[in-house]
Motif scaffolding. Structure first.
Motif, PDB file in Angstrom:
ATOM      1  N   VAL A  40       0.855  -1.188   0.000  1.00  0.00           N
ATOM      2  CA  VAL A  40       0.000   0.000   0.000  1.00  0.00           C
ATOM      3  C   VAL A  40       0.889   1.236   0.000  1.00  0.00           C
ATOM      4  O   VAL A  40       1.719   1.406   0.896  1.00  0.00           O
ATOM      5  CB  VAL A  40      -0.936   0.027   1.227  1.00  0.00           C
ATOM      6  CG1 VAL A  40      -1.765   1.302   1.248  1.00  0.00           C
ATOM      7  CG2 VAL A  40      -1.837  -1.203   1.242  1.00  0.00           C
ATOM      8  N   THR A  41       0.695   2.075  -0.998  1.00  0.00           N
ATOM      9  CA  THR A  41       1.420   3.333  -1.073  1.00  0.00           C
ATOM     10  C   THR A  41       0.460   4.441  -0.690  1.00  0.00           C
ATOM     11  O   THR A  41      -0.646   4.529  -1.237  1.00  0.00           O
ATOM     12  CB  THR A  41       1.987   3.559  -2.493  1.00  0.00           C
ATOM     13  OG1 THR A  41       2.803   2.428  -2.827  1.00  0.00           O
ATOM     14  CG2 THR A  41       2.841   4.808  -2.544  1.00  0.00           C
ATOM     15  N   ARG A  42       0.892   5.268   0.257  1.00  0.00           N
ATOM     16  CA  ARG A  42       0.009   6.293   0.806  1.00  0.00           C
ATOM     17  C   ARG A  42       0.780   7.523   1.239  1.00  0.00           C
ATOM     18  O   ARG A  42       1.988   7.482   1.445  1.00  0.00           O
ATOM     19  CB  ARG A  42      -0.765   5.727   1.983  1.00  0.00           C
ATOM     20  CG  ARG A  42       0.167   5.212   3.092  1.00  0.00           C
ATOM     21  CD  ARG A  42      -0.537   4.927   4.352  1.00  0.00           C
ATOM     22  NE  ARG A  42      -0.761   6.180   5.056  1.00  0.00           N
ATOM     23  CZ  ARG A  42      -0.906   6.287   6.350  1.00  0.00           C
ATOM     24  NH1 ARG A  42      -0.852   5.229   7.111  1.00  0.00           N
ATOM     25  NH2 ARG A  42      -1.113   7.437   6.920  1.00  0.00           N
ATOM     26  N   CYS A  49      -6.192   6.281   5.403  1.00  0.00           N
ATOM     27  CA  CYS A  49      -5.397   5.233   4.750  1.00  0.00           C
ATOM     28  C   CYS A  49      -4.944   4.201   5.785  1.00  0.00           C
ATOM     29  O   CYS A  49      -4.989   2.997   5.536  1.00  0.00           O
ATOM     30  CB  CYS A  49      -4.170   5.821   4.059  1.00  0.00           C
ATOM     31  SG  CYS A  49      -4.530   6.975   2.737  1.00  0.00           S
ATOM     32  N   GLY A  50      -4.512   4.688   6.939  1.00  0.00           N
ATOM     33  CA  GLY A  50      -4.106   3.779   8.008  1.00  0.00           C
ATOM     34  C   GLY A  50      -5.259   2.920   8.479  1.00  0.00           C
ATOM     35  O   GLY A  50      -5.083   1.727   8.751  1.00  0.00           O
ATOM     36  N   VAL A  53      -5.751   0.170   5.932  1.00  0.00           N
ATOM     37  CA  VAL A  53      -4.723  -0.861   6.098  1.00  0.00           C
ATOM     38  C   VAL A  53      -5.098  -1.782   7.251  1.00  0.00           C
ATOM     39  O   VAL A  53      -4.973  -3.008   7.148  1.00  0.00           O
ATOM     40  CB  VAL A  53      -3.332  -0.219   6.315  1.00  0.00           C
ATOM     41  CG1 VAL A  53      -2.316  -1.245   6.811  1.00  0.00           C
ATOM     42  CG2 VAL A  53      -2.848   0.432   5.025  1.00  0.00           C
ATOM     43  N   VAL A  63       0.283  -6.825   4.808  1.00  0.00           N
ATOM     44  CA  VAL A  63       0.375  -5.511   4.175  1.00  0.00           C
ATOM     45  C   VAL A  63       1.703  -4.840   4.504  1.00  0.00           C
ATOM     46  O   VAL A  63       2.088  -4.748   5.669  1.00  0.00           O
ATOM     47  CB  VAL A  63      -0.781  -4.592   4.637  1.00  0.00           C
ATOM     48  CG1 VAL A  63      -0.694  -3.236   3.960  1.00  0.00           C
ATOM     49  CG2 VAL A  63      -2.134  -5.243   4.368  1.00  0.00           C
ATOM     50  N   GLU A  64       2.371  -4.382   3.449  1.00  0.00           N
ATOM     51  CA  GLU A  64       3.554  -3.533   3.601  1.00  0.00           C
ATOM     52  C   GLU A  64       3.122  -2.124   3.208  1.00  0.00           C
ATOM     53  O   GLU A  64       2.500  -1.940   2.162  1.00  0.00           O
ATOM     54  CB  GLU A  64       4.672  -4.003   2.674  1.00  0.00           C
ATOM     55  CG  GLU A  64       5.902  -3.115   2.693  1.00  0.00           C
ATOM     56  CD  GLU A  64       6.946  -3.522   1.662  1.00  0.00           C
ATOM     57  OE1 GLU A  64       7.704  -2.634   1.232  1.00  0.00           O
ATOM     58  OE2 GLU A  64       6.993  -4.698   1.271  1.00  0.00           O
ATOM     59  N   VAL A  65       3.448  -1.155   4.029  1.00  0.00           N
ATOM     60  CA  VAL A  65       3.058   0.231   3.766  1.00  0.00           C
ATOM     61  C   VAL A  65       4.282   1.032   3.319  1.00  0.00           C
ATOM     62  O   VAL A  65       5.334   0.977   3.957  1.00  0.00           O
ATOM     63  CB  VAL A  65       2.430   0.882   5.018  1.00  0.00           C
ATOM     64  CG1 VAL A  65       2.113   2.346   4.774  1.00  0.00           C
ATOM     65  CG2 VAL A  65       1.177   0.114   5.434  1.00  0.00           C
ATOM     66  N   GLU A  67       5.229   4.950   2.437  1.00  0.00           N
ATOM     67  CA  GLU A  67       4.739   6.320   2.553  1.00  0.00           C
ATOM     68  C   GLU A  67       5.536   7.233   1.628  1.00  0.00           C
ATOM     69  O   GLU A  67       6.781   7.204   1.642  1.00  0.00           O
ATOM     70  CB  GLU A  67       4.829   6.794   4.003  1.00  0.00           C
ATOM     71  CG  GLU A  67       3.895   6.004   4.906  1.00  0.00           C
ATOM     72  CD  GLU A  67       3.894   6.476   6.338  1.00  0.00           C
ATOM     73  OE1 GLU A  67       4.849   7.166   6.765  1.00  0.00           O
ATOM     74  OE2 GLU A  67       2.932   6.142   7.048  1.00  0.00           O
ATOM     75  N   HIS A  88      -5.145   6.367  -1.510  1.00  0.00           N
ATOM     76  CA  HIS A  88      -4.049   5.407  -1.425  1.00  0.00           C
ATOM     77  C   HIS A  88      -4.191   4.377  -2.536  1.00  0.00           C
ATOM     78  O   HIS A  88      -5.277   4.175  -3.080  1.00  0.00           O
ATOM     79  CB  HIS A  88      -4.003   4.719  -0.045  1.00  0.00           C
ATOM     80  CG  HIS A  88      -5.270   4.008   0.298  1.00  0.00           C
ATOM     81  ND1 HIS A  88      -6.278   4.634   1.005  1.00  0.00           N
ATOM     82  CD2 HIS A  88      -5.712   2.769   0.020  1.00  0.00           C
ATOM     83  CE1 HIS A  88      -7.285   3.774   1.146  1.00  0.00           C
ATOM     84  NE2 HIS A  88      -6.960   2.641   0.557  1.00  0.00           N
ATOM     85  N   ALA A  90      -2.972   0.356  -3.672  1.00  0.00           N
ATOM     86  CA  ALA A  90      -2.381  -0.915  -3.262  1.00  0.00           C
ATOM     87  C   ALA A  90      -2.091  -1.766  -4.490  1.00  0.00           C
ATOM     88  O   ALA A  90      -2.766  -1.649  -5.515  1.00  0.00           O
ATOM     89  CB  ALA A  90      -3.335  -1.664  -2.329  1.00  0.00           C
TER      90      ALA A  90
END
Length: 163
Positions: A40-42, A49-50, A53, A63-65, A67, A88, A90
């Motif tokens: 997930v790119t946010r 967004c959090g 997730v 999930v890998e975040v 930022e 966001h 994903a």
């Protein structure tokens, strides 16, 4: 009496063996519900967004975040149409998931494997995962399946319930 004790002991040992077999097979059953890792790119300043997730993780996704201050270049590279953009983006299993898509819709996408770029929920509908607002009724919103030049309704939700 000795025969009865022997039979009871035999039943106990057989039951213990069955229980041990069930525990040994449990990880295999869980592995059947394993999903590809989700990235997930946010924007680090976006709270919803959090929350999304958290929803994805609770549904069983690893999930890998990532930022970044500007997610727009990634959206363009992945082929997210501007009208479907959200806060966001994903990536999972070769698909793009844009915005507040319910986990159940993502699971369906991964199970059916349609030819598409991905799924999107445009904007930030109240009641969608991560956009819950206490005291407000959830919006009805569409989950759109999209690819280059094509957009169709994949599912319709009201809050977390498919309608």
């Amino acid at each position: 009496m000795t025969t009865e004790r022997f039979l009871s002991r035999r039943k106990l040992i057989a039951g213990a063996a069955q229980a041990a077999t069930a525990f040994a097979l449990a990880p295999s059953a869980l592995a059947a519900e394993t999903f590809p890792k989700m990235i997930v790119t946010r924007d680090p300043n976006c709270g919803c967004c959090g929350s999304w997730v958290t929803h994805a993780r609770a549904a069983g996704f690893a999930v890998e975040v990532v930022e970044v201050p500007d997610v727009a270049p990634l959206k363009a590279r992945l082929g997210v149409p501007d009208p479907l953009a959200s806060c966001h983006t994903a990536e999972i299993g070769g698909y793009v998931v844009e915005g507040h898509v319910p986990a159940e819709a993502i699971k369906r996408l991964l199970a059916e494997r349609p030819k598409a770029t991905g799924l999107a929920v445009a904007g930030m509908p109240v009641g969608s995962p991560g956009m819950e607002v206490a005291g407000q009724q959830p919006d009805t919103y569409d989950v759109i399946i999209f690819s280059a030049g094509r957009q169709n309704v994949f599912a319709r939700y009201r809050g977390l319930q498919q309608v």
